[in-house]
Design a protein around this motif. Structure first.
Motif, PDB file in Angstrom:
ATOM      1  N   GLU A 110      96.685  14.434 124.981  1.00 13.57           N
ATOM      2  CA  GLU A 110      96.846  13.160 124.101  1.00 13.57           C
ATOM      3  C   GLU A 110      95.779  12.106 124.692  1.00 13.57           C
ATOM      4  OE1 GLU A 110     101.493  14.334 123.379  1.00 13.57           O
ATOM      5  OE2 GLU A 110     101.021  12.590 124.848  1.00 13.57           O
TER       6      GLU A 110
ATOM      7  N   ALA B 247      98.690  25.086 107.790  1.00 17.87           N
ATOM      8  CA  ALA B 247      99.546  24.189 108.817  1.00 17.87           C
ATOM      9  C   ALA B 247     100.398  25.490 109.279  1.00 17.87           C
ATOM     10  CB  ALA B 247     100.347  23.369 108.177  1.00 17.87           C
ATOM     11  N   ASN B 248     101.074  26.381 108.609  1.00 13.59           N
ATOM     12  CA  ASN B 248     101.997  27.141 109.258  1.00 13.59           C
ATOM     13  C   ASN B 248     102.034  28.733 108.881  1.00 13.59           C
ATOM     14  OD1 ASN B 248     103.388  25.251 106.507  1.00 13.59           O
ATOM     15  ND2 ASN B 248     104.115  27.518 106.658  1.00 13.59           N
TER      16      ASN B 248
ATOM     17  N   PRO C 149     108.582  23.365 113.275  1.00 11.86           N
ATOM     18  CA  PRO C 149     107.714  22.340 112.781  1.00 11.86           C
ATOM     19  C   PRO C 149     106.394  22.594 112.733  1.00 11.86           C
ATOM     20  CG  PRO C 149     108.612  22.048 115.122  1.00 11.86           C
ATOM     21  CD  PRO C 149     109.169  23.209 114.460  1.00 11.86           C
TER      22      PRO C 149
ATOM     23  N   GLY D  15     102.302  20.683 112.260  1.00 12.72           N
ATOM     24  CA  GLY D  15     101.431  19.452 112.287  1.00 12.72           C
ATOM     25  C   GLY D  15     100.371  19.224 111.082  1.00 12.72           C
ATOM     26  N   ALA D  16      99.682  18.209 111.198  1.00 13.82           N
ATOM     27  CA  ALA D  16      98.432  18.468 110.069  1.00 13.82           C
ATOM     28  C   ALA D  16      97.295  18.592 110.770  1.00 13.82           C
ATOM     29  CB  ALA D  16      98.736  16.878 109.516  1.00 13.82           C
TER      30      ALA D  16
ATOM     31  N   ASN E 228     101.371  28.020 113.909  1.00 18.99           N
ATOM     32  CA  ASN E 228     101.651  26.329 113.345  1.00 18.99           C
ATOM     33  C   ASN E 228     100.777  25.714 113.964  1.00 18.99           C
ATOM     34  OD1 ASN E 228     103.779  27.667 112.001  1.00 18.99           O
ATOM     35  ND2 ASN E 228     105.187  26.232 112.234  1.00 18.99           N
TER      36      ASN E 228
ATOM     37  N   THR F   3      99.173  21.659 115.226  1.00 21.76           N
ATOM     38  CA  THR F   3      99.904  20.746 115.819  1.00 21.76           C
ATOM     39  C   THR F   3      98.862  19.381 115.241  1.00 21.76           C
ATOM     40  OG1 THR F   3      98.365  20.893 117.483  1.00 21.76           O
ATOM     41  CG2 THR F   3     100.572  21.879 117.771  1.00 21.76           C
ATOM     42  N   ASP F   4      99.456  18.280 115.079  1.00 14.32           N
ATOM     43  CA  ASP F   4      98.825  17.028 114.633  1.00 14.32           C
ATOM     44  C   ASP F   4      97.299  16.926 115.030  1.00 14.32           C
ATOM     45  OD1 ASP F   4     100.630  16.390 112.813  1.00 14.32           O
ATOM     46  OD2 ASP F   4     101.753  14.980 113.943  1.00 14.32           O
TER      47      ASP F   4
ATOM     48  N   CYS G 150      94.853  18.846 115.380  1.00  7.54           N
ATOM     49  CA  CYS G 150      94.269  19.965 115.802  1.00  7.54           C
ATOM     50  C   CYS G 150      93.000  20.665 115.141  1.00  7.54           C
ATOM     51  CB  CYS G 150      95.285  21.062 116.338  1.00  7.54           C
ATOM     52  SG  CYS G 150      95.752  22.177 114.661  1.00  7.54           S
TER      53      CYS G 150
END
Length: 468
Positions: A7, A41-42, A49, A51-52, A93, A95-96, A98
């Protein structure tokens, strides 16, 4: 923490991501349209969950994969490796923000060697494609997940997949001799060997098998092959209770028999398959046990197993007349999960493996859980190795039913551990079972696994948020 290091990546570096990727990849290999990237995404798991993705890349060469990882390391961007996304635990899946690294374009079979009995393949090769290709050389690649017509070898390696033949031939880990792996910083490492034996150093090959893309990107695999066995013949046995069918399984294994397949379908599953495919399976049965042998003369083995089934209380034992009839029965078993999904529209597929001697206890426990939560839960199992797939059917649009589905899933996981089993036999941990992995292996086990992750992926960019 690993996630905090991801992050901390500077925003200006993130904005440069696509341009940096295009410097080493062809334009058609870099997808940025949000409608397109959202489709990556998945995987096929429920309640996980996703992410985008910032971008999806589809490399065709090892060098292109190395470029992706060097870029990700430089910009501190997480990378989520993907195969065909047939997984059932959320391990693929996004992650935002990525990079989704789809390996489906790396789909070449590089070598089939009948003398050394190996195949060398790229990760995007479809399992069934490899099986048919080696079959032309009189060879056999045994691991055969139910999704074998769609799933990739790379995905199979990532989750240490099993399949219907595990009872005799074992799982993916037993067939991976060596790997080429691109590490988080873009370096290329080779593990293992091409030889039948080898004990040089730590077994890093086995470490990567089942690591769910969290330690490196598999770009090439050396796989062991076996001689093609004769076509198997299948026996179907009907039982008035799942307990009786599980008793038959125990008798078969205790008797020293080595079936090539030993699968169980409960009444709910049998009905679902009939409703979907109109296969004419016996819906009066509470449990249908399929046993197969691929020996040169399977008749004596089938007769012996049939007698054991009758001794356990089978109401009917019917051996297939030929390979075509056998294949029809196997097709029914392979359709089980698809058929159960059609019952209510969505499923949560458990993957609990217990000692064979506790198989009956697990199935009876699942029946109690289904009754308690007023849900349809079908059970299919690789009965010969105790690996069950209790499948919770529910309507995702019904909030209360979804809640009950999740609660029943957790109770089944807990039951498996109580019976001395494991939370996953072949589907992997992914997102879905992170909490349960911690319960199974304990705090010291988690600490050691995180330490291994730190060595291979110090920035924590490889498939973050999975496993633990």
């Amino acid at each position: 923490m690993i996630m905090s290091r991801i992050e901390a990546a500077p925003d200006q570096d993130r904005g440069d991501l696509t341009e940096r990727l295009l410097a080493g990849l062809p334009a058609e290999a870099v997808l940025t349209d949000p409608d397109v990237t959202a489709s990556y995404a998945n995987d096929m798991a429920s309640f996980c969950p996703a992410g985008a993705p910032a971008v999806v890349v589809l490399p065709r060469t090892v060098e292109e994969v190395q470029h992706v990882m060097r870029t990700a390391t430089a910009l501190r961007v997480p990378v989520v490796p993907q195969g065909a996304r047939t997984g059932l635990s959320g391990g693929a899946n996004a992650t935002d923000g990525c990079i989704v690294l789809s390996l489906t374009k790396m789909d070449r079979i590089l070598e089939i060697n009948p003398v050394d009995r190996i195949a060398v393949v790229e990760p995007g090769v479809i399992n069934a494609t490899l099986s048919r290709a080696v079959g032309e050389h009189g060879l056999y690649y045994p691991p055969d997940p139910s999704s074998w017509e769609m799933c990739t070898i790379g995905g199979n390696i990532g989750t240490a997949s099993g399949g219907l033949c595990c009872v005799k031939y074992g799982v993916t880990a037993e067939y991976v001799l060596g790997l080429d792996v691109v590490l988080a910083d873009g370096r290329l490492m080779s593990t293992g060997r091409r030889t039948a034996k080898g004990v040089a150093g730590y077994d890093l090959t086995r470490l990567f098998v089942g690591s769910e893309g969290s330690l490196g990107i598999v770009v090439r695999a050396v796989l062991a092959l076996k001689p093609q066995p004769p076509r198997q013949l299948v026996l179907a046995a009907e039982f008035a209770s799942a307990a009786a069918a599980c008793d038959a399984v125990c008798r078969i294994m205790a008797g020293g028999h080595v079936p090539s397949l030993l699968e169980l379908m409960d009444r709910t599953t049998v009905k679902a398959v009939n409703d979907l495919a109109h296969m004419g399976l016996p819906e009066t049965t509470e449990a249908l046990l399929l046993a197969a042998f691929d020996t040169p003369d399977p008749a004596p083995d089938l007769a012996a197993v049939g007698a054991l089934c009758e001794a356990a209380g089978a109401t009917q034992v019917v051996p297939a007349d030929d390979a075509a009839e056998s294949e029809l029965l196997l097709q029914a078993r392979r359709l089980s999960l698809t058929a159960l999904e059609a019952v209510r529209g969505v499923t949560m597929i458990d993957d609990v493996c217990v000692p064979r001697s506790r198989l009956g206890d697990l199935i009876e426990g699942v029946e109690r859980i289904a009754e308690k939560h007023q849900l349809t839960i079908g059970v299919v199992a690789h009965a010969g190795d105790g690996n069950t797939h209790p499948t919770v059917c529910f309507d995702a649009a019904d909030a209360d039913e979804s809640r009950r589905a999740r609660e029943s899933f957790d109770e089944i996981m807990a039951l498996g551990l109580e019976l001395g089993g494991t939370i996953t036999g072949e589907h992997g941990v992914g997102v879905l079972k992170k909490e349960w992995l911690a319960r199974e292996i304990g705090p010291v086990g988690i600490e050691m696994q995180r330490a291994v992750k730190q060595v291979f992926d110090p920035l924590g960019i490889l498939n973050p948020g999975k496993l633990f």
